[in-house]
Design a protein around this motif. Structure first.
Motif, PDB file in Angstrom:
ATOM      1  N   TYR A   5       0.845  -1.189   0.000  1.00  0.00           N
ATOM      2  CA  TYR A   5       0.000   0.000   0.000  1.00  0.00           C
ATOM      3  C   TYR A   5       0.883   1.243   0.000  1.00  0.00           C
ATOM      4  N   PHE A   6       0.462   2.268  -0.726  1.00  0.00           N
ATOM      5  CA  PHE A   6       1.133   3.568  -0.665  1.00  0.00           C
ATOM      6  C   PHE A   6       0.087   4.606  -0.313  1.00  0.00           C
ATOM      7  N   ARG A   7       0.248   5.206   0.855  1.00  0.00           N
ATOM      8  CA  ARG A   7      -0.640   6.264   1.332  1.00  0.00           C
ATOM      9  C   ARG A   7       0.163   7.558   1.314  1.00  0.00           C
ATOM     10  N   TYR A   8      -0.209   8.448   0.423  1.00  0.00           N
ATOM     11  CA  TYR A   8       0.579   9.662   0.205  1.00  0.00           C
ATOM     12  C   TYR A   8      -0.276  10.905   0.439  1.00  0.00           C
ATOM     13  N   GLN A  73      10.409 -12.757   9.777  1.00  0.00           N
ATOM     14  CA  GLN A  73       9.612 -13.876  10.255  1.00  0.00           C
ATOM     15  C   GLN A  73       8.642 -13.411  11.341  1.00  0.00           C
ATOM     16  N   LYS A  74       7.467 -13.983  11.335  1.00  0.00           N
ATOM     17  CA  LYS A  74       6.429 -13.740  12.348  1.00  0.00           C
ATOM     18  C   LYS A  74       5.920 -12.304  12.368  1.00  0.00           C
ATOM     19  N   VAL A  75       6.142 -11.571  11.307  1.00  0.00           N
ATOM     20  CA  VAL A  75       5.681 -10.188  11.231  1.00  0.00           C
ATOM     21  C   VAL A  75       4.309 -10.172  10.568  1.00  0.00           C
ATOM     22  N   ALA A  76       3.351  -9.511  11.214  1.00  0.00           N
ATOM     23  CA  ALA A  76       1.998  -9.422  10.662  1.00  0.00           C
ATOM     24  C   ALA A  76       1.863  -8.281   9.673  1.00  0.00           C
ATOM     25  N   CYS A  77       2.692  -7.238   9.823  1.00  0.00           N
ATOM     26  CA  CYS A  77       2.607  -6.068   8.948  1.00  0.00           C
ATOM     27  C   CYS A  77       3.890  -5.254   9.077  1.00  0.00           C
ATOM     28  N   LEU A  94       9.998  -4.427  -0.837  1.00  0.00           N
ATOM     29  CA  LEU A  94       8.739  -4.351  -0.095  1.00  0.00           C
ATOM     30  C   LEU A  94       7.591  -4.957  -0.900  1.00  0.00           C
ATOM     31  N   HIS A  95       7.612  -4.754  -2.204  1.00  0.00           N
ATOM     32  CA  HIS A  95       6.607  -5.366  -3.065  1.00  0.00           C
ATOM     33  C   HIS A  95       6.749  -6.885  -3.022  1.00  0.00           C
ATOM     34  N   GLY A 102       3.758 -12.773   1.682  1.00  0.00           N
ATOM     35  CA  GLY A 102       2.446 -12.621   2.293  1.00  0.00           C
ATOM     36  C   GLY A 102       2.378 -11.675   3.464  1.00  0.00           C
ATOM     37  N   VAL A 103       3.296 -10.691   3.533  1.00  0.00           N
ATOM     38  CA  VAL A 103       3.302  -9.716   4.624  1.00  0.00           C
ATOM     39  C   VAL A 103       2.779  -8.376   4.092  1.00  0.00           C
ATOM     40  N   PRO A 104       1.659  -7.885   4.615  1.00  0.00           N
ATOM     41  CA  PRO A 104       1.181  -6.572   4.179  1.00  0.00           C
ATOM     42  C   PRO A 104       2.216  -5.492   4.511  1.00  0.00           C
ATOM     43  N   VAL A 105       2.401  -4.565   3.583  1.00  0.00           N
ATOM     44  CA  VAL A 105       3.336  -3.455   3.761  1.00  0.00           C
ATOM     45  C   VAL A 105       2.575  -2.170   3.461  1.00  0.00           C
ATOM     46  N   ILE A 106       2.592  -1.253   4.418  1.00  0.00           N
ATOM     47  CA  ILE A 106       1.916   0.031   4.232  1.00  0.00           C
ATOM     48  C   ILE A 106       2.966   1.134   4.327  1.00  0.00           C
ATOM     49  N   CYS A 107       3.132   1.871   3.231  1.00  0.00           N
ATOM     50  CA  CYS A 107       4.115   2.953   3.151  1.00  0.00           C
ATOM     51  C   CYS A 107       3.391   4.297   3.153  1.00  0.00           C
ATOM     52  N   TYR A 108       3.945   5.231   3.904  1.00  0.00           N
ATOM     53  CA  TYR A 108       3.394   6.579   4.016  1.00  0.00           C
ATOM     54  C   TYR A 108       4.461   7.567   3.563  1.00  0.00           C
TER      55      TYR A 108
END
Length: 183
Positions: A5-8, A73-77, A94-95, A102-108
Motif C-alpha cells: 500500500y502507498f498512502r501519500y 519472520q512472524k511479522v503481521a505487517c 517491499l513489493h 504474504g506480509v502486508p506493507v503500508i508505506c506513508y
C-alpha cells in the motif's frame, strides 16, 4: 492476499498519525508489526515517528543499505514512514515481501518535492503499489492541497535547491496546484 500500500499526501496531512494508529490496531490484537522511518529524518529525534498531534514512538531506521527482505519472520505487517526516501530497490523488496512472503506493507510518504518533482521512492511506489490512497489535506485557500512548498526562515518561498532538506512546518507548507504555481 497481502498487498503493498502507498498512502501519500502533501505535508502535514496526518500520515504519521495514521501509521501510529495502524500499528496500535495490529498490536492490540497481539500481532507483531515492524515500523520504520528514514534515518535522515531527525526532526523529532533519530528513530522516532512523531505526529504533530503529539503521539510519538521509537521505530527502526532504514537507510540506503537496509534490506527489507531480511528478518521478517512472524511479522503481521510492515509500516514505513517517510517512504519517499526509499530507494527503487527497497520498494521492489517491499513489493516482494507483500507478494511472495504474504506480509502486508503500508508505506506513508510524499508524492513530490517542493519543485513538483517525484521522489524516486514515491515514483516506484506509484508504479508497484497494489493499493494507492491519497490522504487529504487543505491549502490555505481552502482547496485540496496536493503540492509542497519550501520556505525560508522569513516564510519566503524557495524554488531552487537540493531535493532533500529535512524540515517541518517551519520549512514547508502544503498548497493546492493553483497556489503552488501562482504563490
Amino acid at each position: 492476499m497481502a498487498k503493498l500500500y502507498f498512502r501519500y499526501s502533501a505535508m502535514n496531512a496526518g500520515k504519521s498519525t495514521s501509521m501510529l494508529q495502524v500499528a496500535h490496531n495490529y498490536e492490540e490484537q497481539g500481532l507483531m508489526v515492524r515500523l520504520f522511518t528514514a534515518a535522515i529524518d531527525d526532526r523529532y529525534g533519530v528513530g522516532k515517528v512523531t505526529s504533530r498531534l503529539g503521539p510519538q514512538r521509537e521505530v527502526e531506521l532504514f537507510s540506503a543499505d537496509t534490506d527489507f527482505l531480511q528478518d521478517m519472520q512472524k511479522v503481521a505487517c510492515v509500516l514505513v514512514d517517510e517512504a519517499q526516501f526509499l530507494s527503487p530497490q527497497q520498494v521492489k523488496q517491499l513489493h516482494q515481501l507483500a507478494q511472495a512472503k504474504g506480509v502486508p506493507v503500508i508505506c506513508y510518504g510524499l508524492r513530490s518535492d517542493f519543485r513538483g518533482e517525484p521522489f524516486p521512492g514515491s515514483a516506484y511506489l506509484l508504479a508497484l503499489a497494489d493499493d494507492i490512497e491519497e490522504i487529504k489535506n487543505i491549502c490555505t485557500c481552502g482547496k485540496k492541497a496536493t503540492m509542497n512548498i519550501r520556505v525560508d526562515e522569513k516564510g519566503e518561498r524557495i524554488r531552487e535547491g537540493e531535493q532533500i532538506s529535512i524540515g517541518g512546518n517551519e520549512a514547508y507548507r502544503q498548497a493546492c496546484g493553483r497556489c503552488f504555481y501562482t504563490g
